[in-house]
Each structure stands twice: as structure tokens, then as C-alpha cells.
Design a protein around this motif. Structure first.
Motif, PDB file in Angstrom:
ATOM      1  N   UNK A   1     -42.685  13.437  40.658  1.00 38.02           N
ATOM      2  CA  UNK A   1     -41.341  13.987  40.841  1.00 38.02           C
ATOM      3  C   UNK A   1     -40.252  13.174  40.148  1.00 38.02           C
ATOM      4  N   UNK A   2     -40.637  12.294  39.254  1.00 34.52           N
ATOM      5  CA  UNK A   2     -39.657  11.587  38.448  1.00 34.52           C
ATOM      6  C   UNK A   2     -39.085  10.316  39.045  1.00 34.52           C
ATOM      7  N   UNK A   3     -39.687   9.813  40.124  1.00 31.21           N
ATOM      8  CA  UNK A   3     -39.190   8.574  40.729  1.00 31.21           C
ATOM      9  C   UNK A   3     -39.883   7.380  40.092  1.00 31.21           C
ATOM     10  N   UNK A   4     -39.069   6.455  39.605  1.00 34.59           N
ATOM     11  CA  UNK A   4     -39.605   5.252  38.962  1.00 34.59           C
ATOM     12  C   UNK A   4     -39.713   4.085  39.937  1.00 34.59           C
ATOM     13  N   UNK A   5     -38.732   3.963  40.781  1.00 31.41           N
ATOM     14  CA  UNK A   5     -38.709   2.870  41.760  1.00 31.41           C
ATOM     15  C   UNK A   5     -37.940   3.369  42.976  1.00 31.41           C
ATOM     16  N   UNK A   6     -38.578   3.339  44.138  1.00 30.79           N
ATOM     17  CA  UNK A   6     -37.929   3.826  45.358  1.00 30.79           C
ATOM     18  C   UNK A   6     -38.444   3.005  46.526  1.00 30.79           C
ATOM     19  N   UNK A   7     -37.516   2.485  47.334  1.00 30.10           N
ATOM     20  CA  UNK A   7     -37.856   1.822  48.589  1.00 30.10           C
ATOM     21  C   UNK A   7     -36.993   2.454  49.668  1.00 30.10           C
ATOM     22  N   UNK A   8     -37.650   2.950  50.710  1.00 31.06           N
ATOM     23  CA  UNK A   8     -36.952   3.574  51.825  1.00 31.06           C
ATOM     24  C   UNK A   8     -37.124   2.758  53.092  1.00 31.06           C
ATOM     25  N   UNK A   9     -36.194   2.963  54.017  1.00 36.61           N
ATOM     26  CA  UNK A   9     -36.233   2.231  55.286  1.00 36.61           C
ATOM     27  C   UNK A   9     -35.780   3.161  56.403  1.00 36.61           C
ATOM     28  N   UNK A  10     -36.519   3.136  57.509  1.00 37.89           N
ATOM     29  CA  UNK A  10     -36.149   3.868  58.720  1.00 37.89           C
ATOM     30  C   UNK A  10     -35.871   2.870  59.827  1.00 37.89           C
ATOM     31  N   UNK A  11     -34.805   3.136  60.567  1.00 35.42           N
ATOM     32  CA  UNK A  11     -34.472   2.319  61.733  1.00 35.42           C
ATOM     33  C   UNK A  11     -34.136   3.269  62.886  1.00 35.42           C
ATOM     34  N   UNK A  12     -34.671   2.970  64.057  1.00 39.39           N
ATOM     35  CA  UNK A  12     -34.334   3.717  65.271  1.00 39.39           C
ATOM     36  C   UNK A  12     -33.727   2.711  66.241  1.00 39.39           C
ATOM     37  N   UNK A  13     -32.492   2.964  66.673  1.00 40.94           N
ATOM     38  CA  UNK A  13     -31.819   2.005  67.554  1.00 40.94           C
ATOM     39  C   UNK A  13     -31.118   2.716  68.704  1.00 40.94           C
ATOM     40  N   UNK A  14     -30.950   2.007  69.829  1.00 38.81           N
ATOM     41  CA  UNK A  14     -30.227   2.585  70.964  1.00 38.81           C
ATOM     42  C   UNK A  14     -28.752   2.775  70.604  1.00 38.81           C
ATOM     43  N   UNK A  15     -28.108   3.775  71.224  1.00 43.28           N
ATOM     44  CA  UNK A  15     -26.670   3.940  70.997  1.00 43.28           C
ATOM     45  C   UNK A  15     -25.860   3.422  72.183  1.00 43.28           C
TER      46      UNK A  15
END
Length: 169
Positions: free
Chosen positions: A105-119
Motif C-alpha cells: 500500500x505504499x508505506x515505506x516506514x510506519x510506527x504506530x502506538x495505541x494507548x488506553x488510559x482511564x479518564x
């Protein structure tokens, strides 16, 4: 301009959504399950483990979606896919990061991050989900076109997770 180096700037973005009722403790196991993305992100048809140990850094998942496009009266089906490697997972801080290591899909470099936190300070009601990324510009796209994918994807994921959790109460 011989000898000059052109540096591409990285794209960075973040989307956040709050869930009113489910707690971070309830939502985290759904995010932490790295190979069940297809259950929560409507644009993904399939997601499964291809390498490594489930839930451990180094594990690789395959994610794909099938799209149909029409041109000159002919329908063409295309599978868009990526292999994503789990870089870090922290159940205490409820966060994980991953990188795309291969794709069509044309991505050369990708780093993702998920965070779940209390509100809330008491952690009893509601939580916030955050999806952030850093990547090289994607060929054929503008950042302004990619950000809505992240935002609507996270909103859809949050809604599906909230619905699933509330249906079990």
C-alpha cells in the motif's frame, strides 16, 4: 544542485476518543489481542499471526482488506495488505507499538502506538483510546487524506469495543 540531499519530513498524527462507560481495564484486553484487529477495525477483513509468539514483542501479524474498483465497466478486486511487527507491549501502562515491515500500500516506514488510559482518577468509569503514528509520506496520499483514516478508524473501533463490552454486562 548536485550533491544536495533532500530530506523528507516524517508524518506524525494522533487520534483520541473517549468511551463513557467501559474502563481502561475492560478495553485494554481487546487492544492487547494483537491478532484480532479485524474484529474491531471495520476496514480490515482479516488479521492473523504469521511469526513469533502471540502477545510478545517480535510477533508479526498479517492484516488485509479487499477492495473493489470499477474502471471502464470492469470491476477489479484488489487485496491491500500489510505485515505488522509488535515492537513493545506494556499491560501496566496499557500501551503497545508496532511497525509495518512489509506491505503493498505504499508505506515505506510506519510506527504506530495505541494507548488506553482511564479518564477519571478513580479509573471506575470511562477511558480514553489514543492511536498515534510516525511514518514517511505515503506515495499518492497527503497527510490530510491519511489523518481521517486514523480518526474514523479509531472512532469505529471504540464504538465496536464499547458495544461488545456493554452487551456482556
Amino acid at each position: 544542485m548536485a550533491g544536495e540531499t533532500v530530506t523528507q519530513t516524517k508524518w506524525e498524527g494522533k487520534a483520541c476518543v473517549e468511551l463513557a462507560i467501559p474502563t481502561a481495564q475492560e478495553v485494554w484486553p481487546l487492544v492487547e489481542d494483537f491478532c484480532n484487529l479485524h474484529k474491531w477495525l471495520p476496514t480490515i477483513d482479516t488479521c492473523y499471526q504469521v511469526d513469533g509468539i502471540l502477545g510478545q514483542p517480535g510477533m508479526v501479524r498479517y492484516v488485509a482488506t479487499t477492495t473493489t474498483a470499477s474502471s471502464n465497466g470492469n470491476e477489479e478486486t484488489m487485496i491491500k495488505w500489510a505485515k505488522e511487527k509488535l515492537l513493545m507491549i506494556d499491560p501496566i501502562k496499557r500501551c503497545l507499538s508496532y511497525e509495518i515491515i512489509d506491505n503493498n500500500i505504499g508505506m515505506k516506514s510506519y510506527v504506530g502506538r495505541f494507548i488506553v488510559s482511564p479518564i477519571n482518577d478513580d479509573g471506575k468509569k470511562g477511558c480514553k483510546m489514543e492511536w498515534s503514528f510516525v511514518c514517511d509520506p505515503i506515495e499518492g496520499l497527503r497527510l490530510e487524506d491519511f489523518l481521517p483514516y486514523i480518526e474514523t478508524g479509531l472512532q469505529s473501533m471504540a464504538k465496536k469495543m464499547e458495544d461488545a463490552l456493554l452487551s456482556t454486562r
